[in-house]
Design an enzyme around this catalytic site. Structure first.
Site, mmCIF file in Angstrom:
data_model
loop_
_atom_site.group_PDB
_atom_site.id
_atom_site.type_symbol
_atom_site.label_atom_id
_atom_site.label_comp_id
_atom_site.label_asym_id
_atom_site.label_seq_id
_atom_site.Cartn_x
_atom_site.Cartn_y
_atom_site.Cartn_z
ATOM 1 N N LYS A 186 -4.874 1.129 -15.726
ATOM 2 C CA LYS A 186 -4.824 2.509 -16.222
ATOM 3 C C LYS A 186 -4.702 2.517 -17.751
ATOM 4 O O LYS A 186 -5.588 2.065 -18.430
ATOM 5 C CB LYS A 186 -3.689 3.250 -15.522
ATOM 6 C CG LYS A 186 -3.606 2.975 -14.008
ATOM 7 C CD LYS A 186 -4.769 3.548 -13.221
ATOM 8 C CE LYS A 186 -4.838 3.090 -11.768
ATOM 9 N NZ LYS A 186 -3.668 3.311 -10.965
ATOM 10 N N ASP A 241 7.992 1.906 -11.731
ATOM 11 C CA ASP A 241 6.558 1.842 -11.988
ATOM 12 C C ASP A 241 6.313 2.745 -13.198
ATOM 13 O O ASP A 241 6.428 3.967 -13.106
ATOM 14 C CB ASP A 241 5.802 2.319 -10.741
ATOM 15 C CG ASP A 241 4.286 2.248 -10.898
ATOM 16 O OD1 ASP A 241 3.804 2.348 -12.046
ATOM 17 O OD2 ASP A 241 3.591 2.123 -9.882
ATOM 18 N N TYR A 277 2.552 6.557 -5.756
ATOM 19 C CA TYR A 277 1.143 6.183 -5.660
ATOM 20 C C TYR A 277 0.825 5.850 -4.191
ATOM 21 O O TYR A 277 1.579 5.108 -3.540
ATOM 22 C CB TYR A 277 0.896 4.965 -6.553
ATOM 23 C CG TYR A 277 -0.504 4.432 -6.454
ATOM 24 C CD1 TYR A 277 -1.574 5.150 -6.977
ATOM 25 C CD2 TYR A 277 -0.766 3.227 -5.822
ATOM 26 C CE1 TYR A 277 -2.854 4.666 -6.872
ATOM 27 C CE2 TYR A 277 -2.051 2.738 -5.716
ATOM 28 C CZ TYR A 277 -3.097 3.467 -6.245
ATOM 29 O OH TYR A 277 -4.369 2.988 -6.132
ATOM 30 N N ARG A 279 -4.065 -21.185 -12.248
ATOM 31 C CA ARG A 279 -3.281 -20.285 -11.368
ATOM 32 C C ARG A 279 -1.890 -20.090 -11.973
ATOM 33 O O ARG A 279 -1.294 -19.042 -11.862
ATOM 34 C CB ARG A 279 -3.198 -20.850 -9.947
ATOM 35 C CG ARG A 279 -2.338 -20.005 -9.053
ATOM 36 C CD ARG A 279 -2.564 -20.068 -7.540
ATOM 37 N NE ARG A 279 -3.263 -21.192 -6.997
ATOM 38 C CZ ARG A 279 -2.692 -22.372 -6.683
ATOM 39 N NH1 ARG A 279 -1.399 -22.572 -6.877
ATOM 40 N NH2 ARG A 279 -3.418 -23.344 -6.171
HETATM 41 C C1 PLP Z 1 -3.187 2.799 -9.739
HETATM 42 C C2 PLP Z 1 -1.736 2.694 -9.552
HETATM 43 C C3 PLP Z 1 -1.185 1.599 -8.881
HETATM 44 C C4 PLP Z 1 -2.036 0.505 -8.279
HETATM 45 O O1 PLP Z 1 -2.699 -0.215 -9.262
HETATM 46 P P1 PLP Z 1 -4.164 -0.902 -9.068
HETATM 47 O O2 PLP Z 1 -4.408 -1.497 -10.395
HETATM 48 O O3 PLP Z 1 -5.104 0.198 -8.705
HETATM 49 O O4 PLP Z 1 -4.028 -1.892 -7.973
HETATM 50 C C5 PLP Z 1 0.198 1.540 -8.774
HETATM 51 N N1 PLP Z 1 0.987 2.512 -9.284
HETATM 52 C C6 PLP Z 1 0.487 3.594 -9.911
HETATM 53 C C7 PLP Z 1 1.401 4.629 -10.459
HETATM 54 C C8 PLP Z 1 -0.891 3.710 -10.074
HETATM 55 O O5 PLP Z 1 -1.390 4.782 -10.690
#
Ligand code: PLP
Length: 384
Positions: free
Chosen positions: A198, A173, A102, A50
């Site tokens: 992504k 982000d 998002y 962890r």
């Molecule tokens: C997909 C996404 C998230 C969330 O991520 P997950 O891996 O799906 O939990 C957060 N911010 C952006 C810009 C995203 O495209």
């Protein structure tokens, strides 16, 4: 060694892992929950997965090197990363965020963080001055750029100056452009988030998330929280992301090239009303994006003539899957109104421009002529 970003994608900052004597080129998957202690009061540096796992740490080092950060923490999803980050705030704290985020982040803020006493002001940074919203209890500014799905570009340098002036944390982000195209620390950000699901992993085969920081204080605070709350990325998933990152530069370049070809095609289609992509010259988004990133990425959003046409396109595409997510080798198309942004209150959705004739596309790395032919047959076969 001061290496370029493509080299960093493979070797990070070239720190050797002392625990491996085999010379394995592919970093081993340490599929273990726990570690033996040499004696009472002694540790190999690894006690329990962890908190510490060599495969996850290798990935964290590489992501930190890509962003030019001091430390990166890998989580089981992007949302797990953002949820953990929110633990640095306490009841009564106030955060200013961009309105077009998002959908999952908006859901987290509205339904979990607010319940826990954190206050949010969500504003459109292109229309409103965030400085007008700063209060005594404001602690942070939270942005995505380009925004999801409307592809608005926020000036990171300008926002960072404002944050510094008022002693706020700037959280960015950076999922959409990835560190290959945009490195927010160089522009003054304090904390960088990623959905590693992504572009970083890039193959639509695993979920992952990252927080990247550049001060020892934030690193220590967040290491304590991840150890306590436990959403660290599993060893095998860490390996998948390590493997994905090796090809980040060539995937980003090819996907961007495909996106640009699709944008050109869509802009000439009569049934397409608007195309949102930061790489279209003559727009403010273009100028700002060019000043802070080395590319425009492979995400684009477009608005067609009618809801019926939007639905028809989704049902008629033969090659491009209608699926959520983005940033993988497969081109994906989604319908924000009903999918990624379904939980965003309708009035906000409409205000942000996410109407029921808006589609979002993440360009993959296929042959661009096949992608364009697929879109063309889907649009051309529509009969009102
Ligand atoms: C997909 C996404 C998230 C969330 O991520 P997950 O891996 O799906 O939990 C957060 N911010 C952006 C810009 C995203 O495209």
């Amino acid at each position: 060694m001061d290496t370029g970003i493509a080299t960093k994608c493979i070797y990070g900052n070239h720190e050797k892992f002392e625990g491996d004597r085999t010379g394995a080129i592919s970093f081993p998957i340490y599929q273990t929950a726990t570690y033996a202690h040499p004696a009472v009061g002694q540790s190999t540096g690894y006690d329990y997965s962890r908190l510490q796992n060599p495969t996850r740490e290798q990935l964290e080092k590489i992501v930190a090197s890509l962003e030019g950060g001091l430390d990166a923490l890998a989580f089981s999803s992007g949302m797990a990363a953002i949820t953990t980050l929110m633990e640095i705030f306490k009841p009564g704290d106030h955060i200013i965020s961009e309105a077009d985020l998002y959908g999952g982040s908006i859901r987290l803020f509205d339904h979990i963080n607010q319940k826990n006493g954190i206050e949010f002001s969500r504003i459109n940074f292109a229309e409103e001055d965030p400085e007008n919203y700063i209060k005594e209890n404001t602690k942070a500014i939270y942005i995505e750029t380009p925004t999801n799905p409307m592809m608005n570009v926020i000036d990171i340098r300008k926002t960072a100056e404002l944050a510094k002036k008022h002693n706020l944390l700037l959280i960015v982000d950076n999922t959409f452009l990835s560190p290959y195209f945009q490195r927010p620390f160089e522009l003054g950000a304090d904390i960088i988030l990623h959905s590693g699901t992504k572009f970083l992993s890039g193959h639509n085969d695993t979920l992952a998330g990252f927080i990247v920081v550049n001060t020892p204080e934030l690193s220590e605070k967040l290491r304590y929280i991840i150890k306590t709350t436990g959403a660290g990325l599993a060893p095998f998933d860490s390996w998948l992301v390590l493997r994905g990152i090796k090809t980040l530069p060539i995937r980003m370049e090819k996907a961007q090239e495909n996106a640009q070809a699709i944008v050109e095609f869509l802009m000439q289609e009569k049934k397409v009303k608007n195309v949102y992509y930061p790489g279209i010259p003559g727009t403010n988004n273009y100028e700002v994006c060019k000043s802070q990133a080395s590319g425009f990425g492979s995400m684009l959003t477009f608005e067609v003539e009618s809801k019926e046409l939007a639905l028809h396109i989704l049902e008629s595409l033969k090659l491009i899957p209608f699926a959520e997510s983005l940033g993988g080798v497969e081109t994906l198309i989604t319908y924000p109104t009903a999918q990624t942004h379904a939980d965003v209150p309708e009035e906000i959705r409409i205000k942000n421009g996410i109407t029921d004739s808006v589609l979002r596309l993440s360009a993959g790395i296929e042959d661009k002529k096949d992608l364009i032919a697929d879109l063309k047959q889907a649009i051309d076969s529509f009969r009102e």
